[in-house]
Design an enzyme around this catalytic site. Structure first.
Site, PDB file in Angstrom:
ATOM      1  N   GLU A 290       0.828  -1.204   0.000  1.00  0.00           N
ATOM      2  CA  GLU A 290       0.000   0.000   0.000  1.00  0.00           C
ATOM      3  C   GLU A 290       0.871   1.267   0.000  1.00  0.00           C
ATOM      4  OE1 GLU A 290      -4.220  -0.626   1.738  1.00  0.00           O
ATOM      5  OE2 GLU A 290      -3.235   0.735   3.106  1.00  0.00           O
ATOM      6  N   HIS A 311       7.063 -26.960  -1.002  1.00  0.00           N
ATOM      7  CA  HIS A 311       6.361 -28.046  -1.689  1.00  0.00           C
ATOM      8  C   HIS A 311       5.203 -27.519  -2.523  1.00  0.00           C
ATOM      9  CE1 HIS A 311       8.627 -31.193   0.509  1.00  0.00           C
ATOM     10  NE2 HIS A 311       8.814 -30.156   1.319  1.00  0.00           N
ATOM     11  N   LYS A 425     -14.087   0.775  -3.925  1.00  0.00           N
ATOM     12  CA  LYS A 425     -15.162   1.244  -3.042  1.00  0.00           C
ATOM     13  C   LYS A 425     -16.193   2.025  -3.845  1.00  0.00           C
ATOM     14  CE  LYS A 425     -12.212   1.907   1.011  1.00  0.00           C
ATOM     15  NZ  LYS A 425     -11.615   2.901   1.890  1.00  0.00           N
TER      16      LYS A 425
HETATM   17  O1  PA5 Z   1      -3.149   1.580   5.878  1.00  0.00           O
HETATM   18  C1  PA5 Z   1      -4.254   2.072   5.713  1.00  0.00           C
HETATM   19  O2  PA5 Z   1      -4.453   3.282   5.857  1.00  0.00           O
HETATM   20  C2  PA5 Z   1      -5.440   1.218   5.380  1.00  0.00           C
HETATM   21  O3  PA5 Z   1      -5.087  -0.089   5.130  1.00  0.00           O
HETATM   22  C3  PA5 Z   1      -6.433   1.237   6.505  1.00  0.00           C
HETATM   23  O4  PA5 Z   1      -5.831   0.774   7.664  1.00  0.00           O
HETATM   24  C4  PA5 Z   1      -7.659   0.386   6.196  1.00  0.00           C
HETATM   25  O5  PA5 Z   1      -8.193   0.756   4.949  1.00  0.00           O
HETATM   26  C5  PA5 Z   1      -8.715   0.573   7.261  1.00  0.00           C
HETATM   27  O6  PA5 Z   1      -9.104   1.904   7.357  1.00  0.00           O
HETATM   28  P1  PA5 Z   1      -9.902   2.443   8.606  1.00  0.00           P
HETATM   29  O7  PA5 Z   1      -9.072   2.221   9.806  1.00  0.00           O
HETATM   30  O8  PA5 Z   1     -10.147   3.873   8.314  1.00  0.00           O
HETATM   31  O9  PA5 Z   1     -11.186   1.656   8.685  1.00  0.00           O
END
Ligand code: PA5
Length: 449
Positions: A290, A311, A425
């Protein structure tokens, strides 16, 4: 003085030169400074840099006291969250827990389960069925407080908890971890009077494991969050702004993986030889995926559990397309000892191992695999953990976070945003006809006909 985690890069130097990696010294030092002075991309999200140093006694005590309430009153605690809101806690809890935790009958800690990390109807049904006969509590974690997956799971579980315990009793068994003032979870928590912890604006989800997001569930599971923070603090000092390249593991890791990437190694596989580390890899994949996968750039983070996956994926790694490198997390000393017994008949032919530790067999598998993969054209990095405990996990988590910040800047991206996550989303909301998405709903339906 405890030993620290170590990074070995020598088995990458058959593929990229040591001098080329050392050549990153000035640039990584500059970028480390950019991080510390908040002068780079995403500088609003650098609160994680100082979390280990900043967390004070009162905050830790509050987390521990809240954990005690849940520990004293619950057989099961459901951690509701997705991505950075659950992976760090699960990584640490799984790494430190008994592998057969589920089957323990005489428990000292509640069983920790997770929800809101998927939208699996059967998963949620089965969880609700399990909880029908259990005293349970909920830690609901969402920084934005609006993420669909955890919001949906929380609605289901809150309803169930209130039905099982009564509304007032349920309130004492729910903890919210969310933004200071924004988002639906904050509004709900304030209205209901839940105990809450704040995720500060400057700490992004995937960098939040050393905040209450990770620390509360880890404390509920019975692990020592002070040791975790102490390890992280040690690594914060070891990778600080003033540390030269030769001593700064985070800078070295950022440098070598970027040099490997430039040489055509587009995929990094995080390898463990200890199944307890499976979710450390999942956390790491989110952190790097990310943070770096942007602008059509970035190393693809993958992971395997060895020897299990030798494996299944071993063939590909040994002989497939040569675009990969491996980073092995190697735990030096096991917490338990098992020796291979002598057997007179020796029908399985294993007497050559009699008397040896199982870990010695595992370590030779690790060494043999590394040599085979290097021979097969796979550069190898190794991160050595002296032991699997809270302290070294704290060091490891902070090390990966710091290296990720430097590495993302080396790549030229903003490591602290995740604009790409919004695309699914928007489509999902359009397809579900969420109010406000009318135009998008029309457009997406037209695409499907
Ligand atoms: O690293 C990030 O920002 C994302 O992976 C969030 O942790 C994830 O989308 C969850 O978001 P939130 O805590 O707002 O529900």
């Amino acid at each position: 003085m405890k030993a620290d985690i170590k990074l070995h890069m020598d088995k990458a130097f058959d593929f990229v030169s040591a001098d080329a990696v050392k050549g990153y010294a000035d640039e990584t030092a500059r970028l480390n400074h950019v991080l510390h002075t908040g002068t780079g991309k995403g500088s609003d999200f650098l609160g994680w840099l100082n979390l280990p140093a900043e967390i004070d006694e009162a905050h830790l005590a509050d987390i521990e006291a809240t954990a005690k309430v849940l520990r004293d009153n619950c057989e099961v605690v459901v951690v509701v969250g997705i991505g950075g809101s659950y992976l760090g806690a699960k990584a640490v809890i799984d790494a430190l827990s008994n592998s057969f935790d589920w089957l323990q009958t005489k428990r000292q800690s509640p069983v920790i389960v997770y929800a809101g990390q998927n939208i699996g109807e059967d998963y949620l049904y089965e969880l609700q069925e399990l909880l029908k006969t259990k005293k349970f509590g909920i830690i609901s974690i969402s920084k934005s407080g609006t993420t669909t997956e955890p919001a949906l799971a929380f609605r289901l579980l809150k309803t169930q908890l209130e039905a099982q315990q009564g509304i007032e009793a349920a309130k004492k068994l729910i903890v919210g971890i969310t933004d200071k003032s924004r988002g639906a979870l904050r509004t709900l928590a304030t209205q209901e009077g839940y105990k809450t912890f704040v995720i500060t604006d400057d700490v992004g989800g995937r960098f939040s494991v050393l905040s209450p997001v990770g620390l509360l569930p880890i404390a509920v599971a019975g692990f020592n969050i002070r040791e975790l923070v102490a390890g992280a603090l040690r690594m914060q000092i070891l990778c600080a702004d003033d540390k030269p390249f030769a001593e700064n593991l985070a800078a070295q890791y950022a440098a070598v993986r970027n040099e490997l990437y430039k040489s055509g190694k587009k995929i990094e596989i995080l390898v463990n030889f200890n199944p307890k580390l499976h979710y450390v890899s999942e956390w790491w994949k989110q952190l790097y995926g990310e943070s770096e996968g942007k602008e059509h750039k970035g190393i693809f983070p993958a992971s395997v559990d060895f020897t299990t996956d030798l494996h299944s994926m071993g063939q590909w790694i040994q002989d497939g397309e040569r675009t990969i490198f491996e980073t092995v997390i190697s735990v030096q000393e096991m917490n338990h000892e098992v020796r291979v017994p002598q057997n007179q008949a020796n029908l399985d032919g294993l007497n050559f191992l009699a008397g040896k530790r199982v870990d010695e067999v595992n370590k030779m598998a690790e060494l043999g695999t590394m040599l085979a993969h290097v021979d097969g054209g796979v550069p190898n990095l190794k991160i050595e953990l002296p032991k699997l405990n809270e302290y070294y996990l704290g060091e490891l988590l902070y090390f990966f976070e710091k290296a990720c910040g430097i590495s993302g800047y080396l790549l030229g991206v903003n490591p602290f945003d995740q604009p790409g996550v919004e695309a699914y989303k928007a489509n999902m909301f359009a397809l579900l006809e969420k109010p406000g998405y009318e135009e998008a709903t029309k457009a997406i339906k037209a695409r499907l006909h």
